[in-house]
Design an enzyme around this catalytic site. Structure first.
Site, mmCIF file in Angstrom:
data_model
loop_
_atom_site.group_PDB
_atom_site.id
_atom_site.type_symbol
_atom_site.label_atom_id
_atom_site.label_comp_id
_atom_site.label_asym_id
_atom_site.label_seq_id
_atom_site.Cartn_x
_atom_site.Cartn_y
_atom_site.Cartn_z
ATOM 1 N N PRO A 1 8.983 -6.320 -0.974
ATOM 2 C CA PRO A 1 9.031 -5.427 0.194
ATOM 3 C C PRO A 1 8.351 -4.075 0.011
ATOM 4 C CG PRO A 1 11.185 -5.530 -0.863
ATOM 5 C CD PRO A 1 10.324 -6.509 -1.575
ATOM 6 N N LYS A 2 7.939 -3.745 -1.228
ATOM 7 C CA LYS A 2 7.292 -2.443 -1.434
ATOM 8 C C LYS A 2 5.808 -2.569 -1.767
ATOM 9 C CE LYS A 2 11.479 -0.022 -2.587
ATOM 10 N NZ LYS A 2 12.129 1.059 -3.318
ATOM 11 N N ASN A 3 5.260 -3.750 -1.539
ATOM 12 C CA ASN A 3 3.833 -3.986 -1.792
ATOM 13 C C ASN A 3 3.041 -3.635 -0.538
ATOM 14 O OD1 ASN A 3 1.464 -5.740 -1.300
ATOM 15 N ND2 ASN A 3 1.845 -6.516 -3.347
#
Lengths: 343, 309
Positions: A116-118
């Site tokens: 989710p933080k890419n």
């Protein structure tokens, strides 16, 4: 075979079957990464990583457009989700092969849940939504991501983009302000939710007098529940800024002073009062007589002292700096003198 | 290349660059230049020029105008940083190519994307563009007015600065924005006094013991740089609590392997190790070399850059 599921990609690619042992790729010569000059940062690639990218390099060189190339990009992004070039080539294949974009949307949704933080996976989703001109799933998707991480910057950013481009603010199925209100109720300290509140109102009704009154009341409710919460104080100051002067509001000054009298030890409360008094001083500086001005200045000085000595010791030196700013602007008084540690 | 930057600049801040042999330094310089995409004869690849981060899609005799063989703005930034740190004179940097590459990445609203053919755009890359232009002393790659407009439109209601308009204020993007204004030479003229004061308040409020990136988030080692360097540029760094910051940073150090992590009792990594020592350098502690708060290289490397012009 579709690649709508990254697990499917992974299960089709067990460690034992490398591309270089795959007869379906026998016609392609893999290209090794050129590490001839690399003395620093020699990355110890796994055998699988090297294998996938040896073949990806070959495909990029030949510009092969095919199902097997598409499958290769699935393996490449599963192996290294941050490689821009792979995602870009995949998007070319999606178009040239006329792949089902809804399948791809499902795939990228699953990928985002895992990573989710890419940045690249979120960008890929945005492009798909743009191509499809269909954002019907986006609010529920971002809400799902925010359930796991209510402050995920990418989720809020994607959500804002969809709301804006597709005008999803308010319809029979959804009201963004209601969503934000729920988020704040869930966690009053969620700074992202407060930011979203400002964003929604700014882009829909705007901060009319009536809305502003309402928002002040709303924010004050949450301030009394959690007086040390920076997010609500920032929002209060933010909505007033350039629209209404805090000291002219019928209740704010007295409500704040009441909290102080109840020994509520909040640095944000005192800082808000400090700013309020400074704003009033700015306006009355030349107009009203010295007595009133001195009263205001004395109070402001007291707040600075309380902040630096007791309530906000981490920022002791900053509050001393604020004292000096006040003195430079308005002169000295009993509680506002140049003394103590110089910074 | 970013890993190489953390290692090289980290060694530099520790005043330990000479632990690398001259041969290794020269090999590294060669490797970095290999990652450069220069203008080809007919200039058809002008928009692609700059540096890539690795030889990931490089192959022998490749056409420098190969589709998808695009530079990445953050890699161009760290490439130039690394070259300066290693004492290179930048004479092999293709400035014409670089500036064309930058121009191709700037959007109408003044923001920058990172790479051609599909990339997100945000404040990080505005910062990279400004650093690159500063280091090659050539501002043909940026429409400064548009970049400034974008930065100012990204100031939040709370006085902090975000990745783009109306997004949540964040210490990382705040650093990128302020450093960019500083490098473009318009920090004092672009930011009104009142805006500057609200911003300073927002920044000092990031300190818990170490620093956090947004209100009500956890503290994290690297914010000692993002917040600290911004305060340094704004002239208010001395207002922080040095003792608390030092204690937090040292608590994130790994006793077993060395290096810093984002939190206490967490595995260290190159990024947090680098920014951890940068945080301590800003505080002028432990005899670390001083860093340039906007460019994020040592003053030693910066002095070398100055001597080149």
């Amino acid at each position: 075979m579709t690649s709508s599921n990254i697990d499917e990609c992974k299960s089709d690619y067990p460690a034992s079957i490398l591309y270089r042992h795959n007869s379906k790729w026998a016609d392609v010569t893999p290209i090794e990464q050129d590490d001839s000059l690399t003395s620093v940062v020699r990355i110890a690639y796994s055998e699988k990583f090297k294998d996938v990218f040896d073949y990806f390099r070959a495909v990029i060189k030949s510009q092969e457009i095919s199902e097997r190339a598409f499958k290769l990009t699935s393996d490449a992004v599963a192996t290294c989700p941050a490689n821009y070039t792979v995602w870009q080539y995949r998007r070319k294949l999606l178009k040239d092969l006329k792949k089902n974009l809804f399948d791809e949307l499902e795939m990228i949704g699953n990928f985002i849940i895992e990573e989710p933080k890419n940045y690249q996976v979120w960008y890929h989703r945005r492009v798909l939504v743009e191509w499809l001109q269909d954002a019907t799933q986006e609010l529920s998707f971002t809400a799902e991501v925010l359930q796991d991480d209510p402050k995920n910057f990418h989720a809020w950013q994607h959500r804002q983009w969809c709301l804006n481009v597709f005008s999803l603010w308010n319809n029979k199925d959804h009201n963004e302000l209601a969503f934000v209100t729920d988020q704040i109720k869930e966690d009053v300290r969620n700074n992202s939710a407060w930011n979203q509140r400002y964003y929604v109102i700014n882009n829909t009704t705007g901060f009319s007098d009536e809305i502003l009154d309402n928002e002040i009341r709303y924010t004050w409710h949450w301030i009394t529940k959690a007086p040390n919460n920076e997010s609500s104080w920032n929002y209060l100051r933010g909505i007033l800024n350039g629209r209404r002067k805090a000291y002219l509001h019928p209740n704010l000054k007295s409500d704040c002073l009441y909290l102080v009298s109840q020994e509520v030890r909040s640095s944000h409360l005192l800082a808000f009062l400090l700013d309020l008094f400074e704003e009033e001083l700015d306006d009355v500086n030349n107009d009203i007589g010295n007595d009133y001005k001195l009263q205001l200045l004395a109070k402001a000085g007291e707040f600075c002292n309380d902040l630096s000595d007791e309530v906000d010791p981490v920022r002791r030196k900053y509050w001393k700096y604020m004292q000096r700013q006040l003195i430079n602007k308005f002169g000295q008084c009993d509680s506002l003198k140049i003394n103590g540690d110089p910074v | 290349l970013s890993l190489a930057f953390f290692a090289l600049s980290g060694l530099d801040v520790l005043n330990a660059l000479d632990s690398l042999s001259q041969i290794l330094k020269e090999d590294t310089i060669q490797w970095i230049y290999k990652l450069q995409i220069s203008l080809n004869n007919d200039g058809s690849n002008a928009k692609q020029c700059g540096f890539r981060g690795s030889t990931d899609i490089f192959f022998d005799n490749m056409d420098p105008a190969s589709p998808f063989y695009n530079s990445h703005i953050a890699m161009t930034y760290v490439a130039l940083n690394c070259l300066l740190i290693l004492g290179d004179d930048l004479s092999r940097v293709d400035k014409d190519g670089l500036t064309s590459g930058l121009r191709a990445l700037q959007l109408d609203n003044g923001c920058f994307a990172a790479t051609l053919n599909g990339s997100e755009d945000d404040m990080r890359f505005v910062y990279c563009a400004c650093c690159i232009s500063t280091m090659i002393n050539d501002w043909r790659g940026i429409d400064k007015n548009k970049a400034v407009d974008f930065i100012l439109s990204s100031i939040g209601y709370d006085g902090g600065i975000s990745q783009g308009p109306e997004l949540e204020s964040h210490a990382g993007s705040t650093f990128c924005a302020i450093a960019s204004l500083y490098l473009m030479g318009c920090l004092d003229t672009c930011l009104a006094d009142k805006q500057s004061e609200i911003l300073k308040r927002w920044l000092v409020n990031r300190q818990i013991d170490g620093f956090q990136g947004r209100p009500n988030k956890l503290q994290d080692t690297c914010y000692s740089f993002w917040v600290g360097a911004t305060l340094k540029i704004l002239g208010l760094y001395d207002c922080i609590d040095f003792e608390r910051q030092r204690q937090y940073l040292l608590s994130t150090q790994s006793q077993l392997t060395g290096g810093f992590a984002k939190w206490t009792d967490t595995f260290p990594d190159p990024l947090h190790s680098y920014f951890g020592i940068c945080g301590l350098s800003l505080a002028r502690e432990f005899d670390l070399l001083e860093i340039h708060p906007a460019l994020n290289i040592t003053m030693r490397a910066y002095d070398h850059l100055q001597r080149l012009s």
